[in-house]
Design a protein around this motif. Structure first.
Motif, short mmCIF file in Angstrom:
data_model
loop_
_atom_site.label_atom_id
_atom_site.label_comp_id
_atom_site.label_asym_id
_atom_site.label_seq_id
_atom_site.Cartn_x
_atom_site.Cartn_y
_atom_site.Cartn_z
N PRO A 218 113.34 117.43 64.87
CA PRO A 218 113.34 116.03 64.41
C PRO A 218 112.97 115.02 65.49
CG PRO A 218 115.26 117.18 63.57
CD PRO A 218 114.63 118.09 64.56
N ASP B 277 108.76 113.05 67.27
CA ASP B 277 108.48 111.89 66.44
C ASP B 277 107.60 110.93 67.22
OD1 ASP B 277 109.58 110.32 63.89
OD2 ASP B 277 109.48 108.93 65.58
N ARG C 156 109.55 110.77 61.63
CA ARG C 156 110.71 111.43 61.03
C ARG C 156 111.99 110.62 61.18
NH1 ARG C 156 108.62 116.44 63.57
NH2 ARG C 156 107.76 117.80 61.96
N LEU C 157 112.13 109.92 62.30
CA LEU C 157 113.41 109.30 62.60
C LEU C 157 113.77 108.19 61.64
CD1 LEU C 157 113.21 109.14 66.51
CD2 LEU C 157 114.35 110.83 65.07
#
Length: 626
Positions: free
Chosen positions: A20, A23, A67-68
Protein backbone atom coordinates in the motif's frame (compact mmCIF):
# COMPACT_ATOMS: atom_id res chain seq x y z
CA UNK A 1 20.25 16.66 5.79
CA UNK A 2 20.54 13.82 8.27
CA UNK A 3 16.82 14.03 8.95
CA UNK A 4 15.98 13.94 5.22
CA UNK A 5 18.25 10.92 4.73
CA UNK A 6 16.71 9.09 7.67
CA UNK A 7 13.13 9.79 6.61
CA UNK A 8 13.96 8.86 3.02
CA UNK A 9 15.51 5.55 4.07
CA UNK A 10 12.51 4.65 6.25
CA UNK A 11 9.98 5.63 3.57
CA UNK A 12 11.89 3.75 0.84
CA UNK A 13 12.15 0.63 2.96
CA UNK A 14 8.44 0.89 3.75
CA UNK A 15 7.62 1.10 0.04
CA UNK A 16 9.70 -2.03 -0.60
CA UNK A 17 8.09 -4.06 2.16
CA UNK A 18 4.51 -2.76 2.16
CA UNK A 19 2.49 -2.74 -1.07
CA UNK A 20 0.00 0.00 0.00
CA UNK A 21 2.94 2.39 0.45
CA UNK A 22 3.91 2.08 -3.23
CA UNK A 23 1.89 5.16 -3.83
CA UNK A 24 2.41 8.26 -5.93
CA UNK A 25 2.13 10.44 -2.82
CA UNK A 26 5.02 8.63 -1.13
CA UNK A 27 7.13 8.85 -4.29
CA UNK A 28 6.36 12.56 -4.43
CA UNK A 29 7.67 12.99 -0.89
CA UNK A 30 10.79 10.94 -1.67
CA UNK A 31 11.52 13.02 -4.74
CA UNK A 32 11.14 16.27 -2.78
CA UNK A 33 13.61 14.90 -0.21
CA UNK A 34 16.19 13.95 -2.82
CA UNK A 35 15.79 17.20 -4.76
CA UNK A 36 16.49 19.07 -1.53
CA UNK A 37 19.62 16.99 -0.90
CA UNK A 38 20.64 17.47 -4.52
CA UNK A 39 20.51 21.25 -4.22
CA UNK A 40 22.39 21.34 -0.91
CA UNK A 41 24.98 18.69 -1.84
CA UNK A 42 26.04 20.66 -4.94
CA UNK A 43 29.21 19.19 -6.47
CA UNK A 44 29.00 16.07 -4.30
CA UNK A 45 25.62 15.17 -5.83
CA UNK A 46 26.00 16.63 -9.30
CA UNK A 47 26.32 13.25 -11.01
CA UNK A 48 24.32 12.02 -13.96
CA UNK A 49 22.85 9.16 -11.94
CA UNK A 50 21.53 11.64 -9.39
CA UNK A 51 19.79 13.47 -12.24
CA UNK A 52 18.57 10.11 -13.54
CA UNK A 53 17.13 9.22 -10.14
CA UNK A 54 15.33 12.56 -9.93
CA UNK A 55 13.79 12.09 -13.39
CA UNK A 56 12.85 8.47 -12.67
CA UNK A 57 11.35 9.62 -9.37
CA UNK A 58 9.17 12.13 -11.18
CA UNK A 59 7.99 9.40 -13.55
CA UNK A 60 7.20 7.22 -10.54
CA UNK A 61 4.78 9.91 -9.41
CA UNK A 62 2.90 9.49 -12.72
CA UNK A 63 3.13 5.70 -12.96
CA UNK A 64 2.40 4.71 -9.37
CA UNK A 65 -1.25 4.30 -8.34
CA UNK A 66 -3.02 6.46 -5.78
CA UNK A 67 -3.81 4.02 -2.97
CA UNK A 68 -3.47 6.04 0.21
CA UNK A 69 -6.50 8.27 -0.51
CA UNK A 70 -8.71 5.50 -1.89
CA UNK A 71 -10.19 2.63 0.06
CA UNK A 72 -10.32 0.38 -2.97
CA UNK A 73 -8.07 0.72 -5.97
CA UNK A 74 -7.93 -1.53 -9.01
CA UNK A 75 -4.51 -2.87 -9.92
CA UNK A 76 -5.03 -1.90 -13.55
CA UNK A 77 -5.91 1.46 -15.09
CA UNK A 78 -6.57 2.13 -18.79
CA UNK A 79 -3.93 4.87 -18.97
CA UNK A 80 -1.13 2.86 -17.33
CA UNK A 81 0.55 2.02 -20.63
CA UNK A 82 0.65 5.72 -21.54
CA UNK A 83 2.52 6.91 -18.46
CA UNK A 84 4.69 3.78 -18.38
CA UNK A 85 5.81 4.59 -21.93
CA UNK A 86 7.77 7.52 -20.51
CA UNK A 87 9.97 5.04 -18.64
CA UNK A 88 10.89 3.38 -21.93
CA UNK A 89 11.55 6.80 -23.49
CA UNK A 90 13.85 7.70 -20.59
CA UNK A 91 15.76 4.44 -21.04
CA UNK A 92 16.12 5.16 -24.76
CA UNK A 93 17.45 8.68 -24.18
CA UNK A 94 19.91 7.42 -21.56
CA UNK A 95 21.38 4.59 -23.61
CA UNK A 96 21.35 6.22 -27.05
CA UNK A 97 22.96 9.43 -25.81
CA UNK A 98 25.57 7.48 -23.82
CA UNK A 99 26.63 5.69 -26.98
CA UNK A 100 26.57 8.75 -29.22
CA UNK A 101 28.66 11.04 -27.00
CA UNK A 102 31.52 8.55 -27.01
CA UNK A 103 31.97 9.27 -30.72
CA UNK A 104 31.02 12.95 -30.81
CA UNK A 105 33.63 13.67 -28.11
CA UNK A 106 36.39 12.70 -30.57
CA UNK A 107 38.15 10.80 -27.79
CA UNK A 108 40.95 8.86 -29.52
CA UNK A 109 40.49 5.83 -27.27
CA UNK A 110 36.82 5.43 -28.23
CA UNK A 111 37.58 5.94 -31.91
CA UNK A 112 40.53 3.55 -31.71
CA UNK A 113 38.40 0.97 -29.83
CA UNK A 114 41.03 0.89 -27.06
CA UNK A 115 38.99 2.62 -24.34
CA UNK A 116 38.51 -0.52 -22.25
CA UNK A 117 42.24 -1.17 -22.11
CA UNK A 118 42.35 1.92 -19.86
CA UNK A 119 38.85 1.98 -18.38
CA UNK A 120 39.13 -0.79 -15.81
CA UNK A 121 42.13 0.72 -13.99
CA UNK A 122 41.19 4.40 -14.42
CA UNK A 123 37.54 4.34 -13.34
CA UNK A 124 36.68 5.97 -10.03
CA UNK A 125 36.44 2.91 -7.79
CA UNK A 126 37.16 -0.40 -9.55
CA UNK A 127 36.25 -3.81 -8.18
CA UNK A 128 38.58 -6.84 -7.88
CA UNK A 129 36.98 -8.19 -11.07
CA UNK A 130 38.26 -5.09 -12.88
CA UNK A 131 41.84 -6.29 -12.31
CA UNK A 132 41.05 -9.58 -14.06
CA UNK A 133 39.16 -7.83 -16.86
CA UNK A 134 42.19 -5.61 -17.39
CA UNK A 135 44.29 -8.70 -18.13
CA UNK A 136 42.15 -9.71 -21.12
CA UNK A 137 43.82 -9.50 -24.56
CA UNK A 138 43.60 -6.27 -26.53
CA UNK A 139 41.58 -7.80 -29.36
CA UNK A 140 38.88 -8.83 -26.87
CA UNK A 141 38.86 -5.35 -25.30
CA UNK A 142 38.36 -3.79 -28.73
CA UNK A 143 35.56 -6.22 -29.54
CA UNK A 144 33.94 -5.31 -26.20
CA UNK A 145 33.94 -1.64 -27.27
CA UNK A 146 32.22 -2.63 -30.53
CA UNK A 147 29.60 -4.58 -28.54
CA UNK A 148 29.10 -1.51 -26.33
CA UNK A 149 28.42 0.65 -29.38
CA UNK A 150 25.92 -1.87 -30.73
CA UNK A 151 24.08 -2.18 -27.40
CA UNK A 152 24.00 1.57 -26.73
CA UNK A 153 23.36 2.96 -30.23
CA UNK A 154 21.76 0.28 -32.43
CA UNK A 155 19.79 -1.85 -29.95
CA UNK A 156 17.85 1.10 -28.39
CA UNK A 157 16.19 1.62 -31.77
CA UNK A 158 14.39 -1.68 -31.10
CA UNK A 159 12.72 -0.31 -27.96
CA UNK A 160 9.78 0.98 -29.99
CA UNK A 161 9.44 -1.91 -32.43
CA UNK A 162 5.97 -3.51 -32.55
CA UNK A 163 7.53 -6.99 -32.47
CA UNK A 164 7.51 -8.26 -28.91
CA UNK A 165 10.53 -10.56 -29.17
CA UNK A 166 12.74 -7.73 -30.43
CA UNK A 167 11.93 -5.72 -27.31
CA UNK A 168 12.72 -8.75 -25.14
CA UNK A 169 16.01 -9.18 -27.00
CA UNK A 170 16.89 -5.53 -26.40
CA UNK A 171 16.02 -5.95 -22.70
CA UNK A 172 18.52 -8.76 -22.20
CA UNK A 173 21.18 -6.84 -24.12
CA UNK A 174 20.80 -3.87 -21.76
CA UNK A 175 20.78 -6.09 -18.68
CA UNK A 176 23.91 -7.89 -19.85
CA UNK A 177 25.76 -4.60 -20.27
CA UNK A 178 24.70 -3.33 -16.83
CA UNK A 179 25.66 -6.58 -15.09
CA UNK A 180 29.14 -6.46 -16.64
CA UNK A 181 29.52 -2.86 -15.42
CA UNK A 182 28.37 -3.89 -11.93
CA UNK A 183 30.96 -6.67 -11.82
CA UNK A 184 33.86 -4.42 -12.80
CA UNK A 185 32.99 -1.05 -11.26
CA UNK A 186 31.32 0.55 -8.24
CA UNK A 187 28.73 2.84 -9.81
CA UNK A 188 26.34 2.90 -6.85
CA UNK A 189 22.65 2.60 -7.78
CA UNK A 190 23.08 3.67 -11.42
CA UNK A 191 23.22 0.20 -12.97
CA UNK A 192 20.43 -1.18 -10.78
CA UNK A 193 18.24 1.80 -11.68
CA UNK A 194 18.97 1.28 -15.39
CA UNK A 195 17.92 -2.38 -15.11
CA UNK A 196 14.70 -1.27 -13.43
CA UNK A 197 14.05 1.12 -16.32
CA UNK A 198 14.71 -1.73 -18.76
CA UNK A 199 11.73 -3.64 -17.37
CA UNK A 200 9.57 -1.23 -19.37
CA UNK A 201 10.50 -3.36 -22.40
CA UNK A 202 8.81 -6.48 -20.99
CA UNK A 203 5.23 -7.61 -20.52
CA UNK A 204 3.53 -9.54 -17.74
CA UNK A 205 3.52 -12.76 -19.71
CA UNK A 206 7.30 -12.85 -20.07
CA UNK A 207 7.97 -11.81 -16.48
CA UNK A 208 5.53 -14.48 -15.28
CA UNK A 209 7.68 -17.19 -16.85
CA UNK A 210 10.63 -16.46 -14.57
CA UNK A 211 9.10 -17.97 -11.41
CA UNK A 212 7.37 -20.62 -13.53
CA UNK A 213 3.89 -19.13 -13.42
CA UNK A 214 3.67 -18.17 -17.07
CA UNK A 215 1.88 -21.14 -18.61
CA UNK A 216 -0.02 -19.24 -21.24
CA UNK A 217 1.41 -19.47 -24.74
CA UNK A 218 1.60 -16.44 -26.91
CA UNK A 219 -0.69 -16.32 -29.88
CA UNK A 220 2.21 -16.16 -32.33
CA UNK A 221 3.44 -19.61 -31.19
CA UNK A 222 0.39 -21.44 -32.56
CA UNK A 223 0.84 -23.90 -35.42
CA UNK A 224 0.38 -23.56 -38.29
CA UNK A 225 1.54 -19.93 -38.06
CA UNK A 226 -0.65 -17.17 -39.39
CA UNK A 227 0.51 -14.78 -42.06
CA UNK A 228 1.02 -12.04 -39.48
CA UNK A 229 3.18 -14.23 -37.24
CA UNK A 230 5.19 -15.42 -40.24
CA UNK A 231 5.89 -11.85 -41.33
CA UNK A 232 6.76 -10.93 -37.76
CA UNK A 233 9.30 -13.75 -37.56
CA UNK A 234 10.72 -12.82 -40.93
CA UNK A 235 11.14 -9.18 -39.86
CA UNK A 236 12.73 -10.27 -36.62
CA UNK A 237 15.32 -12.42 -38.41
CA UNK A 238 15.98 -9.60 -40.87
CA UNK A 239 16.63 -7.24 -37.93
CA UNK A 240 19.18 -9.60 -36.41
CA UNK A 241 20.85 -10.01 -39.79
CA UNK A 242 21.06 -6.23 -40.28
CA UNK A 243 22.56 -5.76 -36.79
CA UNK A 244 25.20 -8.35 -37.59
CA UNK A 245 25.91 -6.92 -41.05
CA UNK A 246 26.21 -3.33 -39.81
CA UNK A 247 28.50 -4.42 -36.97
CA UNK A 248 30.81 -6.27 -39.35
CA UNK A 249 30.72 -3.54 -42.00
CA UNK A 250 31.10 -0.40 -39.89
CA UNK A 251 33.62 -1.84 -37.42
CA UNK A 252 35.67 -3.91 -39.82
CA UNK A 253 35.23 -7.17 -37.92
CA UNK A 254 37.47 -9.84 -39.39
CA UNK A 255 38.80 -13.11 -37.98
CA UNK A 256 42.54 -13.67 -38.29
CA UNK A 257 42.76 -17.46 -38.33
CA UNK A 258 46.56 -17.51 -38.16
CA UNK A 259 46.80 -15.36 -35.02
CA UNK A 260 43.50 -16.70 -33.68
CA UNK A 261 42.05 -13.31 -32.86
CA UNK A 262 39.28 -10.98 -33.98
CA UNK A 263 40.41 -7.77 -35.63
CA UNK A 264 38.22 -4.65 -35.51
CA UNK A 265 38.47 -0.99 -36.41
CA UNK A 266 36.13 1.95 -36.94
CA UNK A 267 35.33 1.98 -40.66
CA UNK A 268 33.70 5.44 -40.79
CA UNK A 269 34.86 9.00 -40.21
CA UNK A 270 33.79 11.59 -37.68
CA UNK A 271 32.16 13.64 -40.42
CA UNK A 272 30.17 10.64 -41.65
CA UNK A 273 28.97 9.89 -38.13
CA UNK A 274 27.86 13.47 -37.44
CA UNK A 275 26.01 13.54 -40.76
CA UNK A 276 24.25 10.30 -39.83
CA UNK A 277 23.41 11.64 -36.37
CA UNK A 278 21.99 14.84 -37.86
CA UNK A 279 19.89 12.78 -40.27
CA UNK A 280 18.39 10.46 -37.63
CA UNK A 281 17.87 12.73 -34.59
CA UNK A 282 14.58 14.31 -35.68
CA UNK A 283 13.27 11.04 -37.24
CA UNK A 284 13.91 9.40 -33.87
CA UNK A 285 11.77 12.12 -32.30
CA UNK A 286 9.09 11.26 -34.85
CA UNK A 287 9.43 7.56 -34.05
CA UNK A 288 8.92 8.32 -30.38
CA UNK A 289 5.88 10.47 -31.17
CA UNK A 290 4.30 7.70 -33.28
CA UNK A 291 4.92 5.14 -30.54
CA UNK A 292 3.41 7.43 -27.91
CA UNK A 293 0.42 8.19 -30.16
CA UNK A 294 -0.25 4.47 -30.52
CA UNK A 295 -0.22 4.02 -26.74
CA UNK A 296 -2.57 6.98 -26.27
CA UNK A 297 -5.05 5.73 -28.89
CA UNK A 298 -4.93 2.19 -27.49
CA UNK A 299 -5.64 3.51 -24.01
CA UNK A 300 -8.55 5.56 -25.34
CA UNK A 301 -10.00 2.44 -26.94
CA UNK A 302 -9.69 0.54 -23.65
CA UNK A 303 -11.57 3.36 -21.91
CA UNK A 304 -14.37 3.04 -24.47
CA UNK A 305 -14.63 -0.71 -23.78
CA UNK A 306 -15.36 -0.26 -20.08
CA UNK A 307 -18.96 -1.03 -19.14
CA UNK A 308 -21.06 1.51 -17.37
CA UNK A 309 -21.39 5.17 -18.32
CA UNK A 310 -19.99 6.44 -15.02
CA UNK A 311 -16.90 4.21 -15.08
CA UNK A 312 -16.35 4.92 -18.75
CA UNK A 313 -16.51 8.67 -18.10
CA UNK A 314 -14.21 8.36 -15.08
CA UNK A 315 -11.63 6.32 -17.04
CA UNK A 316 -11.78 8.76 -19.95
CA UNK A 317 -11.21 11.70 -17.62
CA UNK A 318 -8.15 10.00 -16.12
CA UNK A 319 -6.91 9.14 -19.60
CA UNK A 320 -7.20 12.76 -20.72
CA UNK A 321 -5.29 14.07 -17.68
CA UNK A 322 -2.44 11.56 -17.82
CA UNK A 323 -2.18 11.63 -21.62
CA UNK A 324 -1.79 15.40 -21.48
CA UNK A 325 0.89 15.10 -18.80
CA UNK A 326 2.71 12.44 -20.81
CA UNK A 327 2.69 14.50 -24.01
CA UNK A 328 4.00 17.48 -22.03
CA UNK A 329 6.81 15.40 -20.53
CA UNK A 330 7.70 14.04 -23.96
CA UNK A 331 7.80 17.51 -25.48
CA UNK A 332 9.98 18.94 -22.69
CA UNK A 333 12.39 15.99 -22.90
CA UNK A 334 13.12 16.76 -26.55
CA UNK A 335 15.29 19.72 -25.57
CA UNK A 336 17.92 17.77 -23.56
CA UNK A 337 17.65 14.79 -25.94
CA UNK A 338 18.56 16.88 -29.00
CA UNK A 339 21.67 18.22 -27.27
CA UNK A 340 23.42 15.36 -29.10
CA UNK A 341 22.95 17.43 -32.29
CA UNK A 342 22.65 21.18 -31.80
CA UNK A 343 21.34 21.75 -35.32
CA UNK A 344 18.36 19.51 -34.55
CA UNK A 345 17.98 21.22 -31.18
CA UNK A 346 17.61 24.58 -32.93
CA UNK A 347 14.81 23.24 -35.14
CA UNK A 348 12.54 22.53 -32.17
CA UNK A 349 9.50 24.74 -31.65
CA UNK A 350 10.46 27.75 -29.46
CA UNK A 351 7.56 26.99 -27.15
CA UNK A 352 9.22 23.68 -26.21
CA UNK A 353 12.40 25.53 -25.21
CA UNK A 354 10.34 27.87 -23.06
CA UNK A 355 8.62 24.95 -21.36
CA UNK A 356 11.99 23.34 -20.65
CA UNK A 357 13.40 26.57 -19.22
CA UNK A 358 10.42 26.80 -16.86
CA UNK A 359 11.00 23.34 -15.34
CA UNK A 360 14.77 22.97 -15.73
CA UNK A 361 15.60 23.82 -12.12
CA UNK A 362 13.29 21.05 -10.88
CA UNK A 363 15.32 18.35 -12.69
CA UNK A 364 12.21 16.92 -14.34
CA UNK A 365 14.11 15.98 -17.51
CA UNK A 366 17.86 15.89 -18.07
CA UNK A 367 20.49 15.21 -20.69
CA UNK A 368 22.75 12.17 -20.41
CA UNK A 369 25.99 10.89 -21.86
CA UNK A 370 28.09 8.63 -19.67
CA UNK A 371 31.83 7.93 -20.16
CA UNK A 372 32.18 10.69 -22.72
CA UNK A 373 35.98 10.75 -22.60
CA UNK A 374 38.50 8.26 -21.23
CA UNK A 375 40.75 9.82 -18.59
CA UNK A 376 44.01 8.52 -17.17
CA UNK A 377 45.40 7.22 -20.46
CA UNK A 378 48.97 7.77 -19.25
CA UNK A 379 48.23 6.37 -15.80
CA UNK A 380 45.53 6.78 -13.19
CA UNK A 381 46.09 10.06 -11.26
CA UNK A 382 45.53 9.63 -7.55
CA UNK A 383 45.88 12.05 -4.62
CA UNK A 384 47.55 10.63 -1.51
CA UNK A 385 47.20 12.56 1.76
CA UNK A 386 50.12 12.53 4.21
CA UNK A 387 50.19 13.75 7.81
CA UNK A 388 53.00 14.52 10.23
CA UNK A 389 53.66 15.78 13.73
CA UNK A 390 57.21 17.07 13.16
CA UNK A 391 57.32 17.80 9.41
CA UNK A 392 60.03 15.14 9.09
CA UNK A 393 58.33 11.73 9.15
CA UNK A 394 55.14 11.49 7.05
CA UNK A 395 52.38 8.91 7.31
CA UNK A 396 49.94 8.20 4.49
CA UNK A 397 46.23 8.44 5.24
CA UNK A 398 44.46 5.51 3.62
CA UNK A 399 40.83 5.88 2.51
CA UNK A 400 38.25 3.14 2.88
CA UNK A 401 37.40 2.81 -0.79
CA UNK A 402 39.65 4.66 -3.25
CA UNK A 403 43.03 3.19 -4.28
CA UNK A 404 45.93 4.05 -2.01
CA UNK A 405 47.81 1.10 -0.58
CA UNK A 406 49.21 -0.79 -3.58
CA UNK A 407 48.74 -4.12 -1.77
CA UNK A 408 45.08 -3.50 -0.87
CA UNK A 409 42.47 -5.14 -3.07
CA UNK A 410 39.90 -2.85 -4.75
CA UNK A 411 36.72 -2.44 -2.75
CA UNK A 412 33.18 -3.64 -3.51
CA UNK A 413 30.78 -0.99 -2.21
CA UNK A 414 27.93 -0.63 -4.73
CA UNK A 415 25.12 0.39 -4.47
CA UNK A 416 26.68 2.76 -1.93
CA UNK A 417 28.58 5.72 -3.38
CA UNK A 418 31.33 7.18 -1.18
CA UNK A 419 31.00 10.75 -2.37
CA UNK A 420 34.31 11.95 -0.91
CA UNK A 421 36.30 9.17 -2.59
CA UNK A 422 34.64 10.00 -5.92
CA UNK A 423 35.48 13.68 -5.56
CA UNK A 424 39.08 12.78 -4.75
CA UNK A 425 39.21 11.06 -8.16
CA UNK A 426 37.93 14.20 -9.89
CA UNK A 427 40.30 16.43 -7.88
CA UNK A 428 43.31 14.43 -9.12
CA UNK A 429 42.46 15.28 -12.74
CA UNK A 430 43.28 18.98 -12.32
CA UNK A 431 44.97 21.52 -10.01
CA UNK A 432 43.69 21.65 -6.43
CA UNK A 433 42.29 25.12 -7.08
CA UNK A 434 39.67 23.46 -9.32
CA UNK A 435 38.33 21.67 -6.21
CA UNK A 436 37.75 24.40 -3.59
CA UNK A 437 36.32 21.87 -1.16
CA UNK A 438 39.74 20.18 -0.85
CA UNK A 439 41.19 23.05 1.22
CA UNK A 440 38.22 22.81 3.60
CA UNK A 441 38.69 19.04 3.78
CA UNK A 442 42.33 19.45 4.82
CA UNK A 443 41.31 22.11 7.34
CA UNK A 444 38.80 19.76 9.01
CA UNK A 445 41.35 16.95 9.24
CA UNK A 446 43.80 19.33 10.95
CA UNK A 447 41.03 20.23 13.39
CA UNK A 448 40.30 16.53 14.00
CA UNK A 449 36.61 16.80 13.10
CA UNK A 450 35.20 13.36 13.82
CA UNK A 451 32.39 13.51 11.24
CA UNK A 452 34.92 14.29 8.48
CA UNK A 453 37.37 11.62 9.66
CA UNK A 454 34.58 9.02 9.45
CA UNK A 455 34.27 9.80 5.74
CA UNK A 456 37.90 8.68 5.41
CA UNK A 457 37.94 5.75 7.84
CA UNK A 458 35.26 4.28 10.08
CA UNK A 459 37.74 2.03 11.88
CA UNK A 460 39.81 4.17 14.22
CA UNK A 461 42.63 1.62 14.21
CA UNK A 462 43.15 2.21 10.49
CA UNK A 463 43.32 5.99 10.84
CA UNK A 464 46.87 6.87 11.92
CA UNK A 465 45.89 10.11 13.66
CA UNK A 466 42.89 8.90 15.65
CA UNK A 467 44.47 9.76 19.02
CA UNK A 468 45.66 13.23 18.02
CA UNK A 469 45.09 15.26 14.81
CA UNK A 470 48.17 15.79 12.64
CA UNK A 471 50.02 19.06 12.96
CA UNK A 472 50.92 19.19 9.27
CA UNK A 473 49.17 17.87 6.18
CA UNK A 474 50.17 17.68 2.54
CA UNK A 475 49.01 15.86 -0.57
CA UNK A 476 51.06 14.12 -3.23
CA UNK A 477 50.00 13.22 -6.75
CA UNK A 478 50.76 9.70 -7.97
CA UNK A 479 49.97 7.71 -11.06
CA UNK A 480 48.60 4.23 -10.53
CA UNK A 481 48.47 1.22 -12.85
CA UNK A 482 47.11 -2.27 -12.38
CA UNK A 483 49.80 -4.90 -12.08
CA UNK A 484 50.02 -7.60 -14.73
CA UNK A 485 49.22 -11.24 -14.11
CA UNK A 486 52.68 -12.23 -15.37
CA UNK A 487 54.47 -10.21 -12.69
CA UNK A 488 56.13 -12.30 -10.00
CA UNK A 489 58.50 -11.89 -7.13
CA UNK A 490 58.10 -9.71 -4.05
CA UNK A 491 55.32 -7.64 -5.60
CA UNK A 492 53.28 -10.58 -6.88
CA UNK A 493 50.58 -10.03 -4.24
CA UNK A 494 50.14 -6.38 -5.15
CA UNK A 495 47.16 -5.08 -7.08
CA UNK A 496 48.67 -1.75 -8.05
CA UNK A 497 51.96 -0.16 -8.97
CA UNK A 498 52.49 3.56 -8.71
CA UNK A 499 54.87 6.38 -9.51
CA UNK A 500 55.21 9.76 -7.81
CA UNK A 501 54.43 12.72 -10.08
CA UNK A 502 54.45 15.96 -8.08
CA UNK A 503 53.12 17.74 -5.04
CA UNK A 504 49.38 18.26 -5.24
CA UNK A 505 48.73 20.40 -2.13
CA UNK A 506 51.42 22.24 -0.16
CA UNK A 507 52.32 21.49 3.44
CA UNK A 508 49.93 23.41 5.71
CA UNK A 509 48.95 23.59 9.37
CA UNK A 510 46.29 25.37 11.37
CA UNK A 511 46.72 29.10 11.02
CA UNK A 512 48.91 28.73 7.93
CA UNK A 513 48.55 31.84 5.69
CA UNK A 514 48.30 29.70 2.54
CA UNK A 515 45.44 27.64 3.96
CA UNK A 516 43.64 30.71 5.36
CA UNK A 517 43.91 32.47 2.01
CA UNK A 518 42.38 29.49 0.18
CA UNK A 519 39.53 29.24 2.69
CA UNK A 520 38.80 32.96 2.49
CA UNK A 521 38.97 32.95 -1.30
CA UNK A 522 36.17 30.39 -1.55
CA UNK A 523 34.14 31.57 1.43
CA UNK A 524 34.91 28.51 3.53
CA UNK A 525 36.12 30.20 6.70
CA UNK A 526 34.53 29.03 9.93
CA UNK A 527 31.44 30.95 10.94
CA UNK A 528 29.83 31.26 14.34
CA UNK A 529 27.95 28.01 15.08
CA UNK A 530 24.18 28.17 15.39
CA UNK A 531 22.87 27.94 18.91
CA UNK A 532 20.64 24.88 19.13
CA UNK A 533 18.96 23.35 22.16
CA UNK A 534 20.86 20.18 22.99
CA UNK A 535 17.97 18.61 24.91
CA UNK A 536 15.42 18.85 22.07
CA UNK A 537 13.86 15.61 20.87
CA UNK A 538 14.98 15.72 17.24
CA UNK A 539 18.71 16.36 17.91
CA UNK A 540 18.72 13.60 20.52
CA UNK A 541 17.00 11.20 18.12
CA UNK A 542 19.42 11.89 15.29
CA UNK A 543 22.36 11.61 17.68
CA UNK A 544 21.11 8.20 18.86
CA UNK A 545 20.75 6.92 15.31
CA UNK A 546 24.21 8.22 14.48
CA UNK A 547 25.69 6.43 17.49
CA UNK A 548 23.99 3.17 16.53
CA UNK A 549 25.36 3.26 13.00
CA UNK A 550 28.82 4.53 13.94
CA UNK A 551 30.58 1.12 14.22
CA UNK A 552 29.45 0.06 10.72
CA UNK A 553 30.65 1.12 7.30
CA UNK A 554 28.07 2.90 5.12
CA UNK A 555 27.98 0.14 2.50
CA UNK A 556 27.39 -2.45 5.25
CA UNK A 557 24.40 -0.47 6.56
CA UNK A 558 22.99 -0.12 3.05
CA UNK A 559 23.43 -3.79 2.21
CA UNK A 560 21.77 -4.74 5.51
CA UNK A 561 18.66 -2.79 4.51
CA UNK A 562 18.62 -4.46 1.08
CA UNK A 563 19.01 -7.91 2.63
CA UNK A 564 16.10 -7.25 5.00
CA UNK A 565 13.89 -6.36 2.04
CA UNK A 566 15.09 -9.34 -0.02
CA UNK A 567 14.54 -11.77 2.88
CA UNK A 568 11.03 -10.43 3.37
CA UNK A 569 10.21 -10.97 -0.30
CA UNK A 570 11.56 -14.53 -0.19
CA UNK A 571 9.53 -15.40 2.89
CA UNK A 572 6.39 -14.05 1.25
CA UNK A 573 7.10 -16.10 -1.87
CA UNK A 574 7.21 -19.36 0.07
CA UNK A 575 3.78 -21.03 -0.31
CA UNK A 576 1.99 -21.68 2.95
CA UNK A 577 0.31 -25.08 3.35
CA UNK A 578 -1.84 -26.31 6.20
CA UNK A 579 -0.17 -28.86 8.45
CA UNK A 580 -0.94 -32.45 7.55
CA UNK A 581 -3.11 -31.47 4.61
CA UNK A 582 -2.78 -31.60 0.88
CA UNK A 583 -1.90 -28.44 -0.99
CA UNK A 584 -4.97 -26.43 -1.97
CA UNK A 585 -6.21 -26.99 -5.48
CA UNK A 586 -5.89 -24.12 -7.85
CA UNK A 587 -8.99 -22.94 -9.66
CA UNK A 588 -8.62 -21.72 -13.19
CA UNK A 589 -11.07 -19.03 -14.08
CA UNK A 590 -12.87 -19.40 -17.41
CA UNK A 591 -10.98 -17.82 -20.25
CA UNK A 592 -12.29 -14.53 -21.51
CA UNK A 593 -12.21 -13.42 -25.06
CA UNK A 594 -9.58 -10.88 -26.01
CA UNK A 595 -10.94 -7.39 -25.81
CA UNK A 596 -13.54 -8.30 -23.19
CA UNK A 597 -13.82 -5.19 -21.06
CA UNK A 598 -14.76 -7.26 -18.05
CA UNK A 599 -11.21 -8.54 -17.94
CA UNK A 600 -9.96 -5.05 -17.24
CA UNK A 601 -12.71 -3.54 -15.14
CA UNK A 602 -12.17 -4.18 -11.44
CA UNK A 603 -15.70 -3.07 -10.56
CA UNK A 604 -17.20 -5.60 -12.96
CA UNK A 605 -15.10 -8.44 -11.57
CA UNK A 606 -16.28 -7.76 -8.04
CA UNK A 607 -19.89 -7.60 -9.26
CA UNK A 608 -19.60 -10.97 -10.99
CA UNK A 609 -18.08 -12.44 -7.82
CA UNK A 610 -21.09 -11.32 -5.75
CA UNK A 611 -23.50 -12.77 -8.33
CA UNK A 612 -21.66 -16.10 -8.17
CA UNK A 613 -22.01 -16.21 -4.39
CA UNK A 614 -25.74 -15.47 -4.63
CA UNK A 615 -26.17 -18.46 -6.98
CA UNK A 616 -24.70 -20.74 -4.34
CA UNK A 617 -21.20 -21.06 -5.71
CA UNK A 618 -18.22 -20.88 -3.39
CA UNK A 619 -15.11 -18.95 -4.03
CA UNK A 620 -13.63 -21.81 -6.02
CA UNK A 621 -16.55 -22.49 -8.29
CA UNK A 622 -18.00 -25.45 -6.28
CA UNK A 623 -21.56 -25.69 -5.02
CA UNK A 624 -22.08 -24.78 -1.39
CA UNK A 625 -22.93 -27.65 0.84
CA UNK A 626 -26.31 -27.47 2.49
Amino acid sequence: MELLCLLGAVASLGALLCAPLRDCLLFTVLRVFYLSLYQVGQVFLYFQWDSLLLEAGFLAMLVAPLRLLKWRSTAWRPHDSVTFWLVRWLLFRLMFASGVVKLTSRCPTWWGLTALTYHYETQCIPTPAAWYAHQLPVWFQKFSVVATYVIEIAVPLLFFMPIRRLRIFSFYCQVLLQILIILTGNYNFFNALTIVLAFSLLDEEHVGRWPGRGKKKHASSAWPPTLLSFLSTLLELATYALLLYWSVHYFGLEIDWEKKLLESKVAFTYHEFTQWLRAVTLPLVGLGFLSLSWEILSAMYRCACIRGCFWKLWATLQWAVFATATVGMFAVSLVPFTYIDYESNGKLWPGIHQMFSAVERFQVVNSYGLFRRMTGVGGRPEVVLEGSYDKQSWTEIEFMYKPGNVSAAPAVVAPHQPRLDWQMWFAALAHHSSSPWFASFVHRLLQGKEDVIRLVQVDEDRYPFSSQPPVYLRAQLYKYWFTHSAESGAGAARWWRRQHVQEFFPTVSLGDPTLDALLSQHGLKDKLPLKRPTDAFLPRLLSSVRQLSRPFSPHVVLWSLYLVAATTFLLRAVPRRPRGGAPPARHKAPKQQRGDPGEKNGQLRRKEGREAEEKGEGPRGTKRRK
